[in-house]
Scaffold this motif. Structure first.
Motif, PDB file in Angstrom:
ATOM      1  N   GLU A 169       5.360  -5.969  -1.579  1.00 23.70           N
ATOM      2  CA  GLU A 169       6.179  -5.421  -0.474  1.00 23.70           C
ATOM      3  C   GLU A 169       7.644  -5.396  -0.861  1.00 23.70           C
ATOM      4  O   GLU A 169       8.337  -4.371  -0.701  1.00 23.70           O
ATOM      5  CB  GLU A 169       5.985  -6.278   0.772  1.00 23.70           C
TER       6      GLU A 169
ATOM      7  N   VAL B 243       6.138  -2.563   3.608  1.00 23.41           N
ATOM      8  CA  VAL B 243       5.775  -3.763   4.372  1.00 23.41           C
ATOM      9  C   VAL B 243       4.289  -3.733   4.734  1.00 23.41           C
ATOM     10  O   VAL B 243       3.554  -4.713   4.542  1.00 23.41           O
ATOM     11  CB  VAL B 243       6.645  -3.883   5.648  1.00 23.41           C
TER      12      VAL B 243
ATOM     13  N   GLY C  81       2.061  -4.109   1.629  1.00 22.98           N
ATOM     14  CA  GLY C  81       2.017  -5.505   1.203  1.00 22.98           C
ATOM     15  C   GLY C  81       1.065  -6.321   2.053  1.00 22.98           C
ATOM     16  O   GLY C  81       0.317  -7.180   1.544  1.00 22.98           O
TER      17      GLY C  81
END
Length: 595
Positions: A299, A45, A48
């Protein structure tokens, strides 16, 4: 198929019950695993978001960094990313250590309990059961089968971590990109179907493998026990060929499990690859249309790749679980074996017995239905010495084995001091019966420990007195560590006479009221036989004694001689009275040149 699945679930539930006493530790490890999985899932996460920042797009990460005083983008995000990842790796490593330690402890404790439960059951099963099953098969179940369960128990940390990891990542994926997540898991039903189909094959192959491993164990136990015979008949080459057949058979059984395992991996990769292709295709189109950023796609792909690793791990664990279920089935076969010698619900109190033994209308047949005793009726008075003689297979050993309830009568009853032995606690009954067997069974312990086997709470002075009474003290004192000398497996470091005298010392220490001597002086040299006869004369004093003998010269002075043939009592009397009758006993004496 359905029946097999129900059986599998039943075995799995029984295995799970061994884990329930440690549920608090498992819960703690699961929480630790969930935290670690959440931290791991945050890495794709963050990566990304950094990629999007590099592309000039703002997101929640830029807001957080600005709030913390980091104004220069994207350099601030790039500089902080490695620090963030390294910090997470350190924290996840610590959590992983905690999880691994806790769940490994759970697994090892579970295996200890299973092995103890299996051994406790094995040594309490009747002699009839032990006579049916090969010793090597017992060893295989305690070692090989339990070892297979242990492999799965040690994988408990991977099972829980992988399952929690998949759940946590799916939650993260659904919360951020629900449509792409559906595309990812669209292949899951196919994957589950494949695993279910292969599980049945793996379970069957696994059971066959465990059986073959048991056969190898039984063969090795048999050969090593009779290694002198192998060498004396120069049968090494012959045994090589026998072992080769068993070994090849085991190899083929193993390769069947390997074939299933090898098939599972590419099929899982194919399903995973299909899901990944769908995600990549749809994700690229979403980036092209502006519905997603490049960072979002990277991600999500990172999350998918992070999730597939534990899924593959769960697939591998499934093959191990199938072998474990097959091994557990063999373990539970022993644990569930019904009692043949049943303890009375409300046992009669036997107390300190006088030693009167009565066989009343006793008949007995082994499991194969072959009747070996027919309507035996005889009473033995306290302190009386009785010899059981007759041809091999007459039923002598079988008859005395009914007294301590190694077997139960088929008809009639055996009474000790007027009480049916089936109505008495086995411990109370057997505690008052001493046995000196022909096999001279000793254990790979010290001299003192072998004698103490007769009465574990005896003092050292009592051990020495028992050894003196058995004419064993003198040779023991000449040993390197005397009573603390290790005598090797089965007493291999002792002569036959020395082993027998230790057996007698053990029986003397137990101080039995009823004594059974089963060919106690057979296969001994003249000097050893003389020493043992002297020790036995002390042992049988003031005890009801049963003597089984083929050498009739050893029983001419007993109170009564019971002559048996084909499972029946054919004569009873003293040595002289039986000689005068001129029956079977007289013919046996004549054959041994005894007058």
């Amino acid at each position: 198929m359905i029946k097999a699945q129900k059986k599998e679930k039943g075995i799995a539930r029984r295995l799970f019950r061994f884990l329930t006493p440690q549920w608090k530790v498992i819960l703690l490890a699961t929480i630790v695993s969930a935290v670690a999985s959440g931290l791991e899932a945050s890495i794709p996460v963050v990566v990304g978001m950094v990629i999007d920042i590099l592309g000039g797009k703002e997101n929640i990460m830029t807001e957080i960094l600005n709030h913390l005083g980091f104004r220069e983008m994207p350099s601030s995000a790039v500089n902080i990313l490695p620090i963030y990842i390294l910090t997470l790796i350190a924290i996840v490593g610590l959590l992983s250590y905690t999880r691994t330690y806790l769940l490994s402890m759970v697994g090892e404790k579970t295996v200890v309990v299973i092995r103890e439960r299996l051994f406790r059951r094995l040594i309490r099963l009747s002699l009839s059961y032990h006579n049916r099953i090969k010793k090597g098969d017992f060893i295989s179940r305690v070692l090989s089968d339990v070892s297979t369960v242990q492999d799965t128990a040690n994988s408990l940390k991977d099972i829980i971590h992988s399952a929690v990891m998949v759940i946590v990542i799916l939650i993260v994926m659904f919360s951020r990109y629900w449509f792409l997540t559906i595309l990812t898991i669209v292949t899951f039903p196919i994957l589950v179907s494949i695993i279910n189909r292969l599980s049945e094959r793996m379970r069957t192959a696994g059971r066959n493998l465990q059986v073959k491993l048991g056969e190898i164990g039984a063969y090795l136990s048999e050969i090593l026990s009779g290694i002198r015979i192998v060498k004396s008949f120069t049968r090494e080459t012959y045994e090589d060929s026998r072992f080769k057949k068993i070994n090849i058979s085991t190899f083929r059984a193993r390769m069947k499990t390997v074939k299933v395992e090898a098939l599972l991996r590419p099929l899982m990769e194919l399903c995973s690859g299909l899901g990944m292709v769908l995600v990549f295709w749809f994700g690229c189109r979403s980036v092209m249309s502006g519905d997603m950023t490049t960072g979002m796609l990277m991600e999500f792909i990172g999350l998918v790749m992070l999730m597939y690793q534990p899924i593959r791990s769960l697939g591998r664990v499934n093959t191990m679980l199938q072998r474990t279920i097959a091994a557990s089935e063999r373990i539970f076969e022993v644990i569930d074996e019904p009692e043949e010698i049943i303890e009375p619900e409300i046992p009669e109190r036997l107390g300190k017995i006088k030693g009167r033994v009565e066989f009343r209308n006793v008949s007995f047949a082994y499991d194969n239905g072959r009747k070996v005793l027919h309507n035996i009726n005889i009473e033995i008075e306290p302190y009386e010495s009785v010899a059981l003689v007759g041809p091999s297979g007459a039923g002598k050993s079988t008859l005395v084995n009914l007294i301590p309830r190694f077997y139960d009568v088929s008809d009639g009853s055996v009474l000790v001091d007027g009480i049916d032995v089936r109505n008495v606690s086995l411990n109370e009954l057997r505690r008052q019966i001493g046995i000196v067997p022909q096999e001279m069974i000793l254990y790979g312990m010290t001299v003192k420990e072998n004698i103490l086997y007769g009465r574990l709470n005896a003092t050292m002075d009592e051990v020495i007195e028992s050894a003196k009474a058995a004419n064993a003290h003198e040779f023991i004192m000449k040993m390197p560590q005397q009573y603390d000398t290790q005598i090797g497996e089965g007493g291999v470091l002792l002569s036959g006479g020395e082993r027998q005298r230790l057996s007698i010392a053990r029986a003397i220490l137990s101080n039995p009221c009823i004594l059974i001597l089963d060919e106690a002086t057979s296969s001994l040299d003249v000097e050893s036989e003389a020493l043992i006869k002297e020790a036995l004369s002390r042992l049988i004093k003031n005890r009801t004694t049963f003597i089984i003998a083929h050498r009739l010269s050893t029983v001419v002075n007993v109170d009564r001689i019971v002559v048996m043939d084909k499972g029946r009592i054919v004569d009873i009397g003293t040595h002289n009275s039986l000689l005068r009758k001129g029956g079977l006993y007289a013919r046996l004496c004549k054959a041994q040149l005894i007058s």
